[in-house]
Scaffold this active site. Structure first.
Site, short mmCIF file in Angstrom:
data_model
loop_
_atom_site.label_atom_id
_atom_site.label_comp_id
_atom_site.label_asym_id
_atom_site.label_seq_id
_atom_site.Cartn_x
_atom_site.Cartn_y
_atom_site.Cartn_z
N ASP A 343 0.86 -1.17 0.00
CA ASP A 343 0.00 0.00 0.00
C ASP A 343 0.91 1.24 0.00
OD1 ASP A 343 -2.16 1.65 0.03
OD2 ASP A 343 -3.12 0.76 1.77
N GLU A 543 -9.90 7.52 3.95
CA GLU A 543 -8.96 6.97 4.92
C GLU A 543 -8.29 8.07 5.72
OE1 GLU A 543 -5.52 5.26 3.04
OE2 GLU A 543 -5.86 6.33 1.19
C1 BGC Z 1 -5.10 3.06 0.35
C2 BGC Z 1 -5.41 1.95 -0.61
C3 BGC Z 1 -5.36 2.45 -2.01
C4 BGC Z 1 -4.06 3.14 -2.28
C5 BGC Z 1 -3.93 3.69 -3.67
C6 BGC Z 1 -3.86 3.79 -0.04
O1 BGC Z 1 -3.63 4.89 0.78
O2 BGC Z 1 -4.96 2.53 1.64
O3 BGC Z 1 -6.66 1.39 -0.32
O4 BGC Z 1 -5.59 1.39 -2.89
O5 BGC Z 1 -3.89 4.19 -1.37
O6 BGC Z 1 -4.72 4.79 -3.85
C1 BGC Z 2 -3.74 9.34 -2.90
C2 BGC Z 2 -4.36 8.20 -2.20
C3 BGC Z 2 -3.45 7.75 -1.14
C4 BGC Z 2 -3.07 8.87 -0.21
C5 BGC Z 2 -2.09 8.40 0.81
C6 BGC Z 2 -3.42 10.42 -1.93
O1 BGC Z 2 -2.80 11.44 -2.63
O2 BGC Z 2 -4.56 9.83 -3.89
O3 BGC Z 2 -4.64 7.17 -3.08
O4 BGC Z 2 -4.05 6.74 -0.44
O5 BGC Z 2 -2.57 9.96 -0.93
O6 BGC Z 2 -1.64 9.44 1.64
#
Ligand code: BGC
Ligand code: BGC
Length: 881
Positions: A343, A543
Site C-alpha cells: 500500500d 482513509e
Molecule cells: C489506500 C489503498 C489504495 C491506495 C492507492 C492507499 O492509501 O490505503 O486502499 O488502494 O492508497 O490509492
Molecule cells: C492518494 C491516495 C493515497 C493517499 C495516501 C493520496 O494522494 O490519492 O490514493 O491513499 O494519498 O496518503
C-alpha cells in the site's frame, strides 16, 4: 509469541525545571517535570505463529484448478519471460510509481512494471480528463514499458475503482460497500463487479484495487464504509461475488471486459485498536483468521490475482514486514500464486526501512512496492540489495514470476496496444444507461428503514413536498470519499454529468405525479408542506481523515438537529434521509424525525431513493424497503465498538434490522439523549485535531489587531499578518498544520467551540493534552499553550522547558498534564478553547494529532500514538497536585 506491542522504554532524559525559571503559573510552588522518552525499536520482534499452520485453510483457487491446468503454457511462458529479463529489468517489475510522478520515458528507462493513479489523480492532472486521455496515456505507458525490457512485458496499471470507476468523470458511482452490505444480494454484487470492470476496461486500465474485504469492528474507523459488514459471513459472500464479477469466473476469466481484482488490505485492517487507520490489530490468531481473513479466503478461492498488504500491524508487527502472514500463511499455506502489492509507501513503517529502501518487505513476501513519488531511489536501492544478496535471487525471481504470471493470465502479453483493444474508449459504456439502472437498483436495495411512525412512508407523489438539508442536492456528498478526489471533497453537482441528486429524483416523481416540490436547504418555506424530506449526514471523508473520536452525529454542533426541530415546531411531519459512512449515535435526530432512512453513501443515482419513498399515482407501493443493517446501530454514545455476537450486546437497532412497508413497527417513546459512559466507566480519548479539526472545535488564527480568522482552507493569516498557518504533510497528506509567527507582537492559533464544553471528566481523571510538535529554532521568548473558559477564565502554560533539549525540526510528542491548566486557572466545566498556541517570538511550529486523553501521563506511553502508530520521543510536562 514473544511480544510485542509498540514498546517504549522509558529512559534517557529527565530534566527538571523550576517553575520560576520560565512563566509557569501552572505549577506555582511546584515543579514541572520534563522528560523525554525514547523508543526502543529493537524490542519489536516479528510474530511467530501462535497456532500450528494447519489452523489456516489450504485453498484451491479456481484459477489453479481450471485455467492453470488447462493452460500449462502459463507457467512455461512465465519462465521463458523471466529468463530473458536482466537484473535491472526484474527489479523494475517490483516498482509501482504514481502517474503524477513518472513519465512514459522514465517507465522505459527504469524498466517499470506497474503504475497506479491514486485517489483523485487523472491523466494530465485534469479532473475532467475524458476517456480518450486515459487511453492515450495508457498507450504511452504500454509502449514505453514494452520497450523497457528484453521480454517486451507491458506494465500493469492499477486504480481504486472502489465504488464504480470513481476517479473518472462521468463514471457510474455505485453505493459504497456499507450500503451494498445492507442489500444482502450476492447477485447484485456480481453484476456491479461486471459493470465496473467494463468501465475500467474502457479507460485502458487493467487492474482495480478492490474489493476491500475489511471486517470492521470499531466504526470510528474512517474506512468503515469501504467494508460490507461487521459480520465476516457477508464479507465472505460478497468477496466471492465481487471477485467473480470483476475478473470473471471459471467460464470466462480475464477476457476483454474483465480486470484484475485485489483483495485488500491484508490483514486485519478492520480490526485496529480503537478504529485507528493504519493502527494495530490486537487480536488472537484465531480471531484474525475467523473474522478478518474471511473475505480473503473467499477471494482466494475465487481466484483473486492480487492481494494488497495492509498499513496496519498485527500485535505490533507491521503487515508489510510480516513473513509469517505474507509468506507462510498467504502464499505457502493458502496457496496464493498471484502477487502481493504494497500500500502507498506502506513499506516505510517496517522497522529498518525507509520509503526508499526496504529489502525487509520483499524478504517478508511483498512482491511489488507501491511507491508513488520516491520510486527512483527505491529502485536503485532495491537493485543494490538484489546485487549484494540482501534480497536473494530466488526471492527476487519468485516476486517477478508472480507479477509475470498475473500479467500473462490477464492477457497483457497478447492484448496488444491499449487503444486497439475492443473495449478501449468504447462508447456508451462509461456511465451508460444500463449501468446507471443497476446502480439505481443497488441504491433501492441498500436503504434501511429505521423508523416509520404512523406509517408516514410511503409518500404519495401528489403531495406538497419540502426537500431540505444540505445533502438534498449535492452529488459529492451523497457519493462520499474516493469520488473524483481522494477524500471526496471539493466536488460540485456539475462535476457529475448525467448523475442525479436525491432531490432530482424526488422532483422527477413529484412532477410526474402532479405534486409540488420545493427545495430549501435551510428548511424555510413559503407554503406549508404536507411533509418534509430532510437529507442530511456526514461530509465526505476517506482513509485517515475520516477517523473520529465521538460517534455522536454532529457532536457539539447540532446544526441538522436544529433544522429538524424547526420543522417539527411548524407542524411539518419529517422524513429524514440520513447519509453516512457508518452507524452513528443519532438518538436526538431520531427523536425529531417521524421516519428515518439510513441511506449510506448511495453514489451517482440519487433517484433510487425516491423509487422507494414514493408510491405510484394510485398509492401502490412501487418498491418496498429490503435493506437490513449489516452493521449494528448504537443506542448509547459510548458504544463505539458494537458488533453482533458481543457479550452484553445492546444496540438500538440490531444487526439485520430493517423495517418495510409490509412489516410495520412503531418506534415508541423518546430515545435517551443522555451522554453515557460504558459500565467500566472508561473514558474515551477526545480528538481535537487529527488531520482536520474535529467537531465541535473550529480553528482560528489571530494577531494583536483585527478579528480572528477561521482556518477553513489550506492557508490563512491573522488580520495583522503576523501569524500564518498552512496545511502540511506529516504521515499523510495535509495531516499537520505549519504555523509561522513573524515576531511582530503576540499572535496565536487556537481551537474553539461555539458553546462551552464540559471537559471536567478529563481533568478529574488525571487527563493530559497530547500533540505532536516540531519547532524550527531554539526559542528565547515564551511560548504558551493556552486554555480559555469564558470571561475572566483562562489559563496559560509556558512550554519552553519542554523544548530545551530538542533539535530544530525534529518531531516530538508532547503530553501536558491537565493539572497544569487547572492550576493556572482553567475551569474544565466550561471550556471554550481547549488549546491555543501563543507567542510573540518569531518561530515556525508544526503541530499534528492533538488529543485529550484520560489517564495519567506516565501510563500513557503504553497506549501511545492514538492517531498514528508513528512514534516520536515523548516530552512530558507534569504538574503534580
Ligand atoms: C489506500 C489503498 C489504495 C491506495 C492507492 C492507499 O492509501 O490505503 O486502499 O488502494 O492508497 O490509492
Ligand atoms: C492518494 C491516495 C493515497 C493517499 C495516501 C493520496 O494522494 O490519492 O490514493 O491513499 O494519498 O496518503
Amino acid at each position: 509469541m514473544y511480544l510485542t506491542q509498540n514498546k517504549i522504554s522509558k529512559r534517557l532524559w529527565r530534566v527538571t525545571v523550576g517553575c520560576t525559571l520560565i512563566t509557569l503559573q501552572a505549577c506555582s510552588g511546584g515543579e514541572a517535570n520534563v522528560e523525554t522518552l525514547v523508543l526502543a525499536n529493537d524490542e519489536m520482534k516479528p510474530n511467530t505463529q501462535s497456532l500450528p499452520q494447519n489452523a489456516w485453510p489450504q485453498i484451491r483457487s479456481s484459477v489453479d484448478q481450471q485455467q492453470r491446468q488447462q493452460d500449462l503454457q502459463v507457467e512455461s511462458r512465465v519462465a521463458a519471460l523471466l529468463s530473458k529479463l536482466t537484473l535491472e529489468e526484474k527489479v523494475g517489475q517490483l516498482i509501482q510509481p504514481e502517474i503524477k510522478y513518472i513519465t512514459p520515458e522514465q517507465v522505459k528507462q527504469f524498466h517499470i512494471g506497474s503504475v497506479l493513479n491514486g485517489g483523485g489523480t487523472a491523466p494530465n492532472n485534469d479532473k475532467f480528463a475524458p476517456v480518450s486521455e486515459w487511453v492515450a496515456l495508457a498507450d504511452a505507458y504500454y509502449l514505453a514499458s514494452k520497450a523497457g525490457n528484453s521480454a517486451a512485458v507491458p506494465l500493469i496499471w492499477g486504480s481504486d475503482a472502489v465504488h464504480g470507476h470513481n476517479n473518472v468523470v462521468g463514471a457510474t458511482l455505485f453505493p459504497h460497500n456499507i450500503g451494498l452490505g445492507a442489500a444482502r444480494d450476492q447477485d447484485l454484487i456480481r453484476r456491479i463487479g461486471i459493470a465496473t470492470a467494463k468501465e475500467i476496461a474502457v479507460t485502458g486500465i487493467d487492474w482495480t484495487f478492490a474489493p476491500t474485504v475489511a471486517v470492521v469492528r470499531d466504526d470510528r474507523w474512517g474506512r468503515t464504509y469501504e467494508s460490507y459488514s461487521e459480520d465476516p459471513l457477508i464479507v465472505k459472500q460478497y468477496a466471492k461475488a465481487m471477485v467473480e464479477g470483476l475478473q470473471g469466473d471459471t467460464d470466462s476469466r480475464l477476457g476483454a471486459e474483465q480486470v484484475v481484482a485485489t483483495a485488500k488490505h491484508f490483514l486485519g485492517d478492520g480490526g485496529t485498536y480503537r478504529g485507528i487507520d493504519r493502527g494495530d490489530t490486537r487480536v488472537s490468531e484465531v480471531e484474525l483468521r475467523e473474522i478478518h481473513a474471511a473475505g480473503f479466503i473467499a477471494a482466494l478461492e475465487s481466484g483473486v490475482q492480487t492481494v494488497m498488504a495492509s498499513f496496519n500491524s498485527w500485535n505490533g508487527v507491521k503487515m508489510h514486514g510480516n513473513p509469517y502472514l505474507l509468506t507462510q500463511v498467504l502464499k505457502e499455506r493458502m496457496g496464493f500464486d498471484g502477487f502481493v502489492v504494497g500500500d502507498w509507501n506502506g513499506h516505510r513503517q517496517v522497522p529498518g526501512c525507509t520509503v526508499t529502501s526496504c529489502a525487509e518487505a520483499i524478504n517478508a513476501g511483498l512482491d511489488m512496492f507501491m511507491v508513488p513519488s520516491d520510486w527512483q531511489p527505491l529502485y536503485e536501492n532495491t537493485l543494490a540489495q538484489a546485487r549484494d544478496g540482501r534480497i536473494n535471487a530466488e526471492r527476487l525471481d519468485d516476486a517477478v514470476s508472480r507479477i509475470l504470471r498475473v500479467k500473462v493470465r490477464a492477457g497483457l502479453m497478447d492484448k496488444g496496444l491499449v487503444s486497439s483493444r475492443a473495449m478501449s474508449a468504447k462508447l456508451g459504456v462509461m456511465g451508460g444507461e444500463e449501468h446507471r439502472l443497476l446502480a439505481r437498483e443497488a441504491v433501492r436495495k441498500s436503504l434501511v428503514l429505521l423508523k416509520n411512525n404512523q406509517q408516514l412512508l410511503p409518500l404519495k407523489p401528489d403531495m406538497n413536498i419540502l426537500v431540505a438539508g444540505n445533502g438534498a442536492h449535492d452529488i459529492g456528498k451523497q457519493s462520499g470519499g474516493w469520488t473524483l478526489s481522494w477524500q471526496g471533497t471539493g466536488n460540485k453537482v456539475e462535476d457529475f454529468p448525467a448523475a442525479q441528486s436525491i432531490y432530482d429524483g424526488i422532483k422527477d416523481v413529484v412532477d410526474a405525479g402532479n405534486g409540488k416540490v420545493e427545495l430549501s436547504v435551510d428548511g424555510e418555506f413559503t407554503e406549508q408542506p404536507d411533509v418534509a424530506i430532510v437529507i442530511v449526514g456526514e461530509e465526505p471523508y476517506a482513509e485517515w481523515h475520516g477517523d473520529i473520536a465521538s460517534i455522536e452525529y454532529q457532536y457539539g454542533r447540532k446544526k441538522d438537529l436544529g433544522l429538524l426541530k424547526s420543522l417539527q415546531v411548524k407542524g411539518v411531519p419529517v422524513v429524514t434521509v440520513f447519509l453516512s459512512g457508518r452507524p452513528l449515535w443519532i438518538n436526538k435526530e431520531l427523536n425529531q424525525s417521524d421516519a428515518l432512512v439510513a441511506a449510506w453513501l448511495p453514489g451517482s443515482e440519487g433517484g433510487g431513493i425516491a423509487d422507494v419513498l414514493f408510491t405510484d399515482s394510485q398509492g401502490q407501493v412501487r418498491n418496498d424497503f429490503v435493506g437490513k443493517l449489516s452493521f449494528s446501530w448504537p443506542q448509547f454514545v459510548h458504544q463505539t465498538t458494537l458488533n453482533v455476537g458481543d457479550e452484553g450486546y445492546q444496540p438500538l437497532f440490531e444487526y439485520g434490522y430493517g423495517l418495510s412497508y409490509q412489516n410495520h413497527q412503531e418506534l415508541l417513546g423518546q430515545l435517551t439523549e443522555e451522554y453515557t459512559l460504558p459500565e467500566s466507566g472508561e473514558l474515551d480519548d477526545a480528538w481535537l485535531f487529527v488531520s482536520r479539526t474535529l467537531s465541535p472545535w473550529q480553528m482560528f488564527v489571530a494577531g494583536e489587531a483585527g478579528e480572528a480568522v477561521e482556518v477553513t482552507g489550506n492557508r490563512h493569516s491573522s488580520a495583522d499578518e503576523n501569524v500564518s498557518i498552512a496545511s502540511v504533510d506529516k504521515e499523510s497528506q495535509e495531516d499537520a498544520r505549519g504555523i509561522l509567527w513573524q515576531g511582530k507582537g503576540e499572535g496565536r492559533v487556537y481551537l474553539q467551540a461555539s458553546t462551552p464544553q464540559d471537559l471536567s471528566l478529563f481533568a478529574e481523571r488525571d487527563g493530559q493534552l497530547k500533540m505532536d510538535v516540531k519547532i524550527d529554532r531554539a526559542l528565547t521568548q515564551a511560548f504558551y499553550a493556552t486554555m480559555d473558559c469564558g470571561d475572566d477564565c483562562a489559563a496559560r502554560v509556558a512550554l519552553n522547558p519542554l523544548f530545551e533539549t530538542w533539535q530544530p525540526n525534529d518531531w516530538h510528542s508532547v503530553a501536558i498534564d491537565l493539572q497544569c491548566f487547572n492550576k493556572a486557572g482553567a475551569d474544565f466545566t466550561r471550556i471554550h478553547s481547549p488549546l491555543g498556541l501563543e507567542t510573540a517570538a518569531p518561530v515556525g511550529v508544526t503541530v499534528a494529532n492533538i488529543k485529550m486523553l484520560p489517564g495519567q501521563v506516565h501510563n500513557e506511553a503504553e497506549s501511545d500514538n492514538l492517531a498514528t502508530d508513528v512514534q516520536h520521543p515523548l516530552s512530558v510536562m507534569r504538574c503534580d497536585s
